[in-house]
Write a protein that holds these residues in place. Structure first.
Motif, PDB file in Angstrom:
ATOM      1  N   THR A 259       1.035  -1.226   0.125  1.00  0.00           N
ATOM      2  CA  THR A 259      -0.147  -0.050  -0.281  1.00  0.00           C
ATOM      3  C   THR A 259       1.015   1.267   0.217  1.00  0.00           C
ATOM      4  O   THR A 259       1.940   1.221   0.560  1.00  0.00           O
ATOM      5  N   VAL A 261       0.379   4.755   1.198  1.00  0.00           N
ATOM      6  CA  VAL A 261      -0.560   5.852   2.065  1.00  0.00           C
ATOM      7  C   VAL A 261      -0.103   7.195   1.620  1.00  0.00           C
ATOM      8  O   VAL A 261       1.031   7.730   2.283  1.00  0.00           O
ATOM      9  N   GLN A 377      -2.771  12.640  -5.258  1.00  0.00           N
ATOM     10  CA  GLN A 377      -3.302  11.312  -5.742  1.00  0.00           C
ATOM     11  C   GLN A 377      -2.345  11.223  -7.128  1.00  0.00           C
ATOM     12  O   GLN A 377      -2.216  10.082  -7.504  1.00  0.00           O
ATOM     13  N   ARG A 434      -2.190  -1.236  -3.420  1.00  0.00           N
ATOM     14  CA  ARG A 434      -3.179  -0.422  -3.756  1.00  0.00           C
ATOM     15  C   ARG A 434      -2.578   1.166  -3.091  1.00  0.00           C
ATOM     16  O   ARG A 434      -1.632   1.196  -2.547  1.00  0.00           O
ATOM     17  N   THR A 435      -3.526   2.061  -3.601  1.00  0.00           N
ATOM     18  CA  THR A 435      -3.245   3.443  -3.167  1.00  0.00           C
ATOM     19  C   THR A 435      -4.262   4.138  -2.338  1.00  0.00           C
ATOM     20  O   THR A 435      -5.310   3.913  -2.586  1.00  0.00           O
ATOM     21  N   ALA A 436      -3.860   4.559  -1.011  1.00  0.00           N
ATOM     22  CA  ALA A 436      -4.953   5.145   0.046  1.00  0.00           C
ATOM     23  C   ALA A 436      -4.471   6.276   0.487  1.00  0.00           C
ATOM     24  O   ALA A 436      -3.383   6.674   0.758  1.00  0.00           O
ATOM     25  N   GLN A 449     -12.852   8.457  10.051  1.00  0.00           N
ATOM     26  CA  GLN A 449     -12.787   7.544   8.990  1.00  0.00           C
ATOM     27  C   GLN A 449     -11.359   7.065   8.825  1.00  0.00           C
ATOM     28  O   GLN A 449     -10.929   5.936   8.594  1.00  0.00           O
ATOM     29  N   SER A 453     -10.250   3.304   8.600  1.00  0.00           N
ATOM     30  CA  SER A 453     -10.111   2.571   7.278  1.00  0.00           C
ATOM     31  C   SER A 453      -8.459   2.665   6.785  1.00  0.00           C
ATOM     32  O   SER A 453      -8.165   1.883   6.274  1.00  0.00           O
ATOM     33  N   VAL A 454      -7.698   3.326   7.547  1.00  0.00           N
ATOM     34  CA  VAL A 454      -6.325   3.618   7.062  1.00  0.00           C
ATOM     35  C   VAL A 454      -5.352   3.198   8.393  1.00  0.00           C
ATOM     36  O   VAL A 454      -4.722   2.662   8.346  1.00  0.00           O
ATOM     37  N   ASP A 457      -6.539  -0.381   9.669  1.00  0.00           N
ATOM     38  CA  ASP A 457      -6.640  -1.483   8.913  1.00  0.00           C
ATOM     39  C   ASP A 457      -5.054  -1.404   8.210  1.00  0.00           C
ATOM     40  O   ASP A 457      -4.659  -2.613   7.863  1.00  0.00           O
ATOM     41  N   VAL A 458      -4.719  -0.430   7.606  1.00  0.00           N
ATOM     42  CA  VAL A 458      -3.403  -0.362   6.756  1.00  0.00           C
ATOM     43  C   VAL A 458      -2.101  -0.413   7.674  1.00  0.00           C
ATOM     44  O   VAL A 458      -1.358  -1.086   7.543  1.00  0.00           O
TER      45      VAL A 458
END
Length: 563
Positions: A259, A261, A377, A434-436, A449, A453-454, A457-458
């Protein structure tokens, strides 16, 4: 027809004969009677034996008497039977004509009877008496005893061929059925193995519902906090326009998931002196080492090294690996173009091939009035494109890093960076990357959030502290309505030996709360409440932000200390 023989025997000459039985071939046997013993024959005067189809004069036929032949030494006459009643009766030799099975009379000469000739034997009503002294197995059976002889037919070969064909076809059909059954069994075995392998993989990956929980586990049966991760922070420095872009490269070796981040520049960090700053300022003021520690404090991570990537090195890296493919989301003008109407350097579209210069322009582009997250992004897209194109061989990736000639800051080395990027490249090629984007609020604090989520989890949620004596991390959210209460609480907590984390502001609340998640942090939560001057009743177990050990919500009842 027997009656005809009887009538003929009665009228033959002056002698009279009497029927005494039948021989073994079914022919009548007669014996001669004396004149005074002549039996009365009621049919003798009526012409019994008359052939209505005869064209000539009826001839009497003497019966065959084997015993009379033995007495006289002469062959007794054999009655000739005319099946078609032609009226011609001849004797063989002196008494009978040659026998024609179809009732025809020989035209000339005399014909002798042969063994192969089949005789017609009229049906007799009486039984055939066999002498008791004669053995049944010793009888002399000849061909002429049978009315029909089976002979090979011209179609017999065709019948045999047809039987062979049907037999072969049946065998082929059975063989085809056996092969079909074998294929079905083999397919069932393969499907069972595939299903078992799929279940095994899901079990290994922890994706079975019975083995995972959305609150405590992701990807595998191992809790997110216990999963092993390797993390490197990369700072992209724009050497022409200034500014930095920061991202965390995460390799989760437990779930085999990579990932990127993306960290917004507005992320609030806490310095060593307890002051609050932003990520962008920390990179410029504190350098790589200070920023790394501040990120660890806020996110609960444990970063192994920092990779400083200036834009010229990014351009060389993309050119060295042979360009990259990116789905661009906007047209990017050429920064070196002299006229405003020049064609864009990067065009919007899918699978756009970017050279080193184009990759740098796209990764650093931020349109007028556009949020920094949009540029961030694009930077993440370029990083993932580089990893997909980079070799997965550790030695090859290390040579690529060494060829760039970058200055690697300790404790990170070019070999460590090469090995780390090679593993991420392998994940990116396999689709396990993936990219978050780390979501933050307008004041730079983490949102709920982000915590779920980040960060959790990540990055592993509430990562364990470097050692047991590390300072307790306290996240403070101001709901008292007084803006300066946040700074007053920060000073008090830092003086008490706690690590202060900016939690932002919230809608006004009447009472303050001190929340802990783990039972081991209950005592720390009680100490935090005492330090802030809050009652012990404010301490409760509940949900804590992912980057903190204890969460505090300052209500209207909070009264800062005077000193």
């Amino acid at each position: 027809m027997n009656d005809r023989y009887d009538a003929g025997a009665a009228e033959y000459g002056t002698d009279q004969y009497e029927l005494v039985g039948y021989d073994e071939y079914g022919q009548p046997v007669y014996r001669q009677l004396p004149a005074q013993q002549q039996p009365y024959d009621p049919y003798a005067q009526q012409g019994y034996g008359y052939d209505p189809y005869a064209t000539g004069r009826q001839q009497p036929v003497p019966p065959y008497d084997p015993y009379a032949a033995a007495d006289t030494g002469q062959q007794p006459p054999t009655p000739a039977y005319d099946a078609y009643g032609t009226g011609t009766h001849q004797q063989h030799g002196a008494h009978s004509p040659p026998y024609d099975p179809y009732g025809r009379t020989a035209t000339s000469g005399q014909q002798h009877r042969v063994a192969e000739q089949t005789a017609y034997i009229p049906h007799q009503a009486g039984p055939v008496e066999v002498p008791q002294t004669q053995d049944r197995d010793e009888r002399d059976y000849r061909t002429e005893q049978f009315a029909f002889v089976e002979e090979p037919d011209a179609d017999s070969e065709d019948v045999i061929d047809w039987l062979k064909f049907t037999e072969n076809r049946t065998e082929r059909r059975e063989e085809a059925k056996r092969r079909a059954r074998a294929r079905v069994i083999a397919l069932a075995v393969v499907m069972a193995l595939v299903a078992a392998g799929g279940v095994g993989y899901l079990w290994y990956a922890g994706k079975l519902p019975a083995l995972s929980s959305s609150d405590e586990k992701t990807g595998t049966g191992t809790a997110v906090g216990a999963q092993k991760r390797e993390v490197i922070v990369v700072h992209l420095h724009n050497t022409k326009k200034g500014g930095t872009s920061t991202a965390l490269l995460v390799d989760n070796t437990t779930t085999q998931q990579g990932t990127t981040v993306l960290l917004p520049n507005s992320l609030a960090l806490t310095g060593d002196d307890g002051t609050t700053t932003t990520l962008a300022k920390s990179v410029d003021d504190d350098g790589s080492s200070g920023t790394r520690d501040a990120i660890d404090t806020v996110l609960g991570t444990e970063i192994q090294g920092t990779w400083r990537l200036d834009t010229p090195y990014l351009q060389n890296l993309v050119d060295l690996i042979g360009n990259i493919e990116v789905d661009t989301d906007t047209d990017v003008p050429d920064p070196d173009a002299k006229s405003k109407g020049a064609a864009p350097l990067v065009r919007k579209g899918k699978d756009q091939t970017l050279s080193g210069k184009m990759a740098v322009a796209y990764a650093t582009y931020q349109a007028s009035g556009e949020a920094q997250n949009a540029q961030l992004q694009r930077f993440g897209q370029v990083m993932q494109g580089v990893l997909r194109k980079l070799t997965s061989d550790t030695q090859g990736a290390t040579v690529t890093i060494q060829t760039l000639g970058m200055i690697i800051e300790p404790p990170l080395t070019d070999k460590d960076l090469g090995a780390f990027l090679a593993k991420l490249a392998d994940l990116a090629k396999g689709g396990d990357y993936r990219t978050a984007l780390l979501p933050v609020q307008t004041d730079g604090t983490l949102s709920a959030q982000a915590s779920s989520s980040v960060v959790r989890d990540v990055l592993g949620g509430t990562a364990k502290s470097p050692d047991k004596d590390a300072a307790v991390r306290v996240s403070v959210r101001n709901a008292s309505g007084a803006k300066d209460n946040t700074d007053k609480a920060r000073v008090v907590l830092l003086n008490g030996g706690f690590t202060f984390l900016e939690g932002g502001t919230a809608s006004t609340a009447a009472t303050s709360k001190v929340v802990y998640a783990d039972a081991a942090d209950k005592e720390n939560a009680t100490e935090v409440a005492k330090t802030l001057g809050l009652p012990s009743g404010a301490v409760a177990k509940g949900e804590v932000t992912a980057n903190a050990d204890v969460s505090v919500v300052l209500g209207q009842d909070y009264e800062p200390a005077s000193s």
